[in-house]
Design a protein around this motif. Structure first.
Motif, PDB file in Angstrom:
ATOM      1  N   SER A  46      29.912  29.039  52.436  1.00 16.52           N
ATOM      2  CA  SER A  46      28.876  29.539  53.350  1.00 16.52           C
ATOM      3  C   SER A  46      28.224  28.365  54.047  1.00 16.52           C
ATOM      4  N   SER A  47      27.879  28.571  55.293  1.00 19.63           N
ATOM      5  CA  SER A  47      27.160  27.528  56.028  1.00 19.63           C
ATOM      6  C   SER A  47      26.262  28.185  57.066  1.00 19.63           C
ATOM      7  N   VAL A  48      25.330  27.414  57.589  1.00 16.61           N
ATOM      8  CA  VAL A  48      24.415  27.908  58.606  1.00 16.61           C
ATOM      9  C   VAL A  48      25.195  28.030  59.910  1.00 16.61           C
ATOM     10  N   THR A  49      25.162  29.209  60.523  1.00 16.82           N
ATOM     11  CA  THR A  49      25.897  29.408  61.762  1.00 16.82           C
ATOM     12  C   THR A  49      25.015  29.267  62.993  1.00 16.82           C
ATOM     13  N   ARG A  50      23.733  29.550  62.841  1.00 15.89           N
ATOM     14  CA  ARG A  50      22.809  29.430  63.969  1.00 15.89           C
ATOM     15  C   ARG A  50      21.551  28.743  63.475  1.00 15.89           C
ATOM     16  N   LEU A  51      21.336  27.537  63.929  1.00 12.27           N
ATOM     17  CA  LEU A  51      20.168  26.765  63.502  1.00 12.27           C
ATOM     18  C   LEU A  51      18.891  27.330  64.120  1.00 12.27           C
ATOM     19  N   ARG A  88      23.319  22.566  53.436  1.00 14.16           N
ATOM     20  CA  ARG A  88      24.645  22.121  53.027  1.00 14.16           C
ATOM     21  C   ARG A  88      25.638  23.277  53.186  1.00 14.16           C
ATOM     22  N   THR A  89      26.905  22.953  53.104  1.00 16.49           N
ATOM     23  CA  THR A  89      27.924  23.984  52.985  1.00 16.49           C
ATOM     24  C   THR A  89      27.952  24.395  51.519  1.00 16.49           C
ATOM     25  N   ALA A  90      27.715  25.671  51.272  1.00 13.87           N
ATOM     26  CA  ALA A  90      27.595  26.168  49.903  1.00 13.87           C
ATOM     27  C   ALA A  90      28.918  26.783  49.469  1.00 13.87           C
ATOM     28  N   TYR A  91      29.383  26.402  48.304  1.00 11.25           N
ATOM     29  CA  TYR A  91      30.627  26.921  47.747  1.00 11.25           C
ATOM     30  C   TYR A  91      30.333  27.835  46.568  1.00 11.25           C
ATOM     31  N   GLY A  92      31.187  28.814  46.372  1.00 12.48           N
ATOM     32  CA  GLY A  92      30.997  29.753  45.272  1.00 12.48           C
ATOM     33  C   GLY A  92      32.324  30.157  44.661  1.00 12.48           C
ATOM     34  N   GLN A  93      32.237  30.636  43.439  1.00 10.31           N
ATOM     35  CA  GLN A  93      33.417  31.129  42.742  1.00 10.31           C
ATOM     36  C   GLN A  93      33.004  32.292  41.847  1.00 10.31           C
ATOM     37  N   GLU A  94      33.933  33.246  41.697  1.00 12.61           N
ATOM     38  CA  GLU A  94      33.688  34.388  40.829  1.00 12.61           C
ATOM     39  C   GLU A  94      34.972  34.696  40.067  1.00 12.61           C
ATOM     40  N   GLN A 118      26.455  28.480  45.105  1.00 13.78           N
ATOM     41  CA  GLN A 118      25.457  27.553  45.617  1.00 13.78           C
ATOM     42  C   GLN A 118      24.755  28.206  46.800  1.00 13.78           C
ATOM     43  N   GLY A 119      23.519  27.802  47.042  1.00  9.83           N
ATOM     44  CA  GLY A 119      22.797  28.263  48.221  1.00  9.83           C
ATOM     45  C   GLY A 119      22.939  27.256  49.353  1.00  9.83           C
ATOM     46  N   ILE A 120      22.675  27.684  50.585  1.00  7.45           N
ATOM     47  CA  ILE A 120      22.787  26.755  51.709  1.00  7.45           C
ATOM     48  C   ILE A 120      21.634  25.758  51.738  1.00  7.45           C
ATOM     49  N   ILE A 121      20.564  26.050  51.013  1.00  6.15           N
ATOM     50  CA  ILE A 121      19.493  25.070  50.818  1.00  6.15           C
ATOM     51  C   ILE A 121      19.804  24.336  49.520  1.00  6.15           C
TER      52      ILE A 121
END
Length: 142
Positions: A46-51, A88-94, A118-121
């Motif tokens: 996940s990342s921020v697409t629109r600042l 940040r670019t947030a990575y996740g796994q399930e 992870q969160g984008i913050i």
């Protein structure tokens, strides 16, 4: 999952079903031929697409000069992208694992799950461990 609307929902649930009813049937071990194992996983980014709209360094200095002229000296030519320091670019796994066994007399299902996102913050994240079990007698299918 089954959605009941109109007369079928009203016949079963009465006036409480005026907007419809959603029936969700969970998995059980009934009907399986011996033990079964199931594993699934997923990964994400996940990342921020629109600042958000923010002032740059010169616009911020102009705003400080206009609204707090006594504080202009405290800026000292700073030019920091603060949002870039906290996102940040947030990575996740399930991961999910289940064991199911259904016999003639009884059935059971056990499932375990793990989520790490992870969160984008930078200071935010979610870790979750889940456990579910179903144990019961099987009833004959009529």
């Amino acid at each position: 999952m089954t959605v009941l609307r109109d007369a079928s929902a009203a016949a079963i649930y009465g006036t409480n079903a005026a907007n419809g009813v959603v029936l969700i049937q969970t998995k059980t071990g009934r009907g399986t031929q011996g033990p079964q194992f199931e594993y699934n996983s997923s990964a994400s980014a996940s990342s921020v697409t629109r600042l958000p709209d923010m002032l740059n360094a010169s616009e911020f200095a102009a705003a400080v000069a206009a609204h707090a002229p006594t504080r202009v000296d405290s800026l000292r030519g700073a030019n920091t992208n603060w949002f870039g320091l906290v996102d940040r670019t947030a990575y996740g796994q399930e991961h999910n694992f289940s064991f199911t066994n259904g016999g003639v007399d009884n059935s059971y299902r056990l499932s375990v799950g793990y989520l790490n996102q992870q969160g984008i913050i930078r200071a935010s994240a979610v870790d979750r461990i889940s456990l579910a079990s179903t144990i019961g007698k099987t009833s004959p299918i009529v």
